[in-house]
Design an enzyme around this catalytic site. Structure first.
Site, PDB file in Angstrom:
ATOM      1  N   ASP A  13       0.861  -1.178   0.000  1.00  0.00           N
ATOM      2  CA  ASP A  13       0.000   0.000   0.000  1.00  0.00           C
ATOM      3  C   ASP A  13       0.902   1.234   0.000  1.00  0.00           C
ATOM      4  O   ASP A  13       2.097   1.131   0.253  1.00  0.00           O
ATOM      5  CB  ASP A  13      -0.932   0.012   1.225  1.00  0.00           C
ATOM      6  CG  ASP A  13      -1.862   1.230   1.234  1.00  0.00           C
ATOM      7  OD1 ASP A  13      -2.379   1.575   0.155  1.00  0.00           O
ATOM      8  OD2 ASP A  13      -2.060   1.853   2.283  1.00  0.00           O
ATOM      9  N   SER A  14       0.288   2.395  -0.242  1.00  0.00           N
ATOM     10  CA  SER A  14       1.050   3.651  -0.204  1.00  0.00           C
ATOM     11  C   SER A  14       1.377   4.032   1.235  1.00  0.00           C
ATOM     12  O   SER A  14       2.212   4.886   1.478  1.00  0.00           O
ATOM     13  CB  SER A  14       0.221   4.771  -0.836  1.00  0.00           C
ATOM     14  OG  SER A  14      -0.983   4.941  -0.093  1.00  0.00           O
ATOM     15  N   CYS A  76      -4.199  -1.402  -2.319  1.00  0.00           N
ATOM     16  CA  CYS A  76      -4.232   0.050  -2.516  1.00  0.00           C
ATOM     17  C   CYS A  76      -5.034   0.290  -3.793  1.00  0.00           C
ATOM     18  O   CYS A  76      -4.673  -0.222  -4.853  1.00  0.00           O
ATOM     19  CB  CYS A  76      -2.794   0.554  -2.674  1.00  0.00           C
ATOM     20  SG  CYS A  76      -2.650   2.294  -3.127  1.00  0.00           S
ATOM     21  N   GLU A 155      -3.455   8.109   8.253  1.00  0.00           N
ATOM     22  CA  GLU A 155      -1.992   8.006   8.250  1.00  0.00           C
ATOM     23  C   GLU A 155      -1.386   8.680   9.488  1.00  0.00           C
ATOM     24  O   GLU A 155      -0.358   8.249   9.989  1.00  0.00           O
ATOM     25  CB  GLU A 155      -1.460   8.641   6.964  1.00  0.00           C
ATOM     26  CG  GLU A 155      -0.172   8.089   6.452  1.00  0.00           C
ATOM     27  CD  GLU A 155      -0.168   6.620   6.038  1.00  0.00           C
ATOM     28  OE1 GLU A 155       0.899   6.011   6.141  1.00  0.00           O
ATOM     29  OE2 GLU A 155      -1.207   6.060   5.632  1.00  0.00           O
ATOM     30  N   CYS A 187     -10.732   3.208  -0.975  1.00  0.00           N
ATOM     31  CA  CYS A 187      -9.348   3.470  -0.565  1.00  0.00           C
ATOM     32  C   CYS A 187      -9.165   2.625   0.677  1.00  0.00           C
ATOM     33  O   CYS A 187     -10.030   2.631   1.562  1.00  0.00           O
ATOM     34  CB  CYS A 187      -9.151   4.949  -0.252  1.00  0.00           C
ATOM     35  SG  CYS A 187      -7.568   5.299   0.551  1.00  0.00           S
ATOM     36  N   HIS A 189      -7.501   2.932   3.187  1.00  0.00           N
ATOM     37  CA  HIS A 189      -7.431   3.682   4.449  1.00  0.00           C
ATOM     38  C   HIS A 189      -8.825   3.873   5.069  1.00  0.00           C
ATOM     39  O   HIS A 189      -8.954   4.020   6.284  1.00  0.00           O
ATOM     40  CB  HIS A 189      -6.816   5.077   4.215  1.00  0.00           C
ATOM     41  CG  HIS A 189      -5.331   5.070   4.000  1.00  0.00           C
ATOM     42  ND1 HIS A 189      -4.752   4.702   2.805  1.00  0.00           N
ATOM     43  CD2 HIS A 189      -4.300   5.419   4.818  1.00  0.00           C
ATOM     44  CE1 HIS A 189      -3.425   4.819   2.898  1.00  0.00           C
ATOM     45  NE2 HIS A 189      -3.137   5.246   4.113  1.00  0.00           N
TER      46      HIS A 189
END
Length: 271
Positions: A13-14, A76, A155, A187, A189
């Site tokens: 993932d980012s 992601c 994040e 997403c 997240h």
């Protein structure tokens, strides 16, 4: 009986978002060893060009391949939208993304109007619109909304705060009054903001977390290749291109500390 394939499943993932897929994988496939790369050194992906995202995802893919992964899960949405065909072509291991599974789960809900929230890149790409239209001939309305600021909230460990709720309210305001019946958390997240999103949209809107459907795809792919490991001594290795403390904090919070190691890596990105 076929011998078990003990090689790990690679994931990327980012940043921390992919842990939302990793935790489902851990629960549903407890025998599998996992290698997760959070590319926090290049975070965020959502505002980068398609070419940049492809290069970064390929660098992670090559790293996972070198570490002996038997498969790569692109946990992601942004990287799936930008890089999945490239990864499938250039790597010698199977690669699974999160968008097609997410679109399938949304369609299975029976909704006529499907909402999608994602990063700027995923929404601009129209990734879910295309995936949904490829999967059905039914006249489904797709309402897409970029919600890039939500990625940073996760994040930076701000879930469950007043600021998080306020940002979710602001970002999702355009979806109100659109008749959205099912919302895809486009997403990885965003599942970590499920409470806030439910609070904003109310109980009538069904939330779809693509992680569950993605894990079904992983299970199916490994069954076909006899690649499952049902043993009981899995190893979970975490890697980050950023600060290990950030990934450790996320893993403590969302994996309940269920991992073996966390290390920093530098990726070889070919321009």
């Amino acid at each position: 009986m076929a011998e078990m394939d003990k090689r790990p499943i690679g994931m990327m993932d980012s940043g921390l978002g992919g842990l939302s897929v990793l935790r489902v994988l851990q629960k549903e496939m407890p025998g599998e060893s996992l290698i997760f790369v959070g590319d926090q050194g290049h975070f965020p992906y959502g505002t980068k060009s398609q070419a940049e995202i492809r290069q970064l995802a390929l660098a992670v893919g090559r790293f996972l391949q070198e570490k002996g992964a038997k498969m790569m899960v692109v946990a992601c949405n942004t990287a799936t939208a930008a890089a999945l065909p490239t990864l499938q072509k250039q790597l010698s291991i199977p690669v699974i993304g999160v968008i097609k599974p997410g679109a399938q789960a949304a369609l299975a809900s029976g909704a006529q109007t499907i909402g999608v929230i994602g990063t700027e890149s995923t929404i601009k790409n129209g990734a879910y619109d295309h995936a949904i239209k490829d999967l059905t001939t039914a006249n489904i309305r797709v309402v897409s909304q970029a919600a890039q600021p939500l990625v940073s909230i996760v994040e930076h460990g701000q879930t469950g705060t007043v600021a998080a709720q306020r940002t979710v309210d602001q970002e999702l305001a355009p979806l109100k009054g659109q008749g959205v019946q099912t919302l895809v958390l486009g997403c990885t997240h965003f599942p970590f903001l499920k409470k806030e999103i439910e609070h904003t949209l109310g109980p009538a809107v069904k939330l779809v977390d693509p992680a569950f459907e993605t894990v079904k795809h992983v299970q199916a792919a490994l069954k076909v290749s006899d690649g499952e490991n049902t043993g009981r001594a899995p190893v979970v290795e975490l890697y980050t291109t950023g600060k290990t403390t950030d990934l450790v904090n996320g893993a403590q919070l969302w994996l309940g500390g269920q991992y073996d190691s966390c290390s920093h890596i530098d990726l070889e990105v070919t321009r």
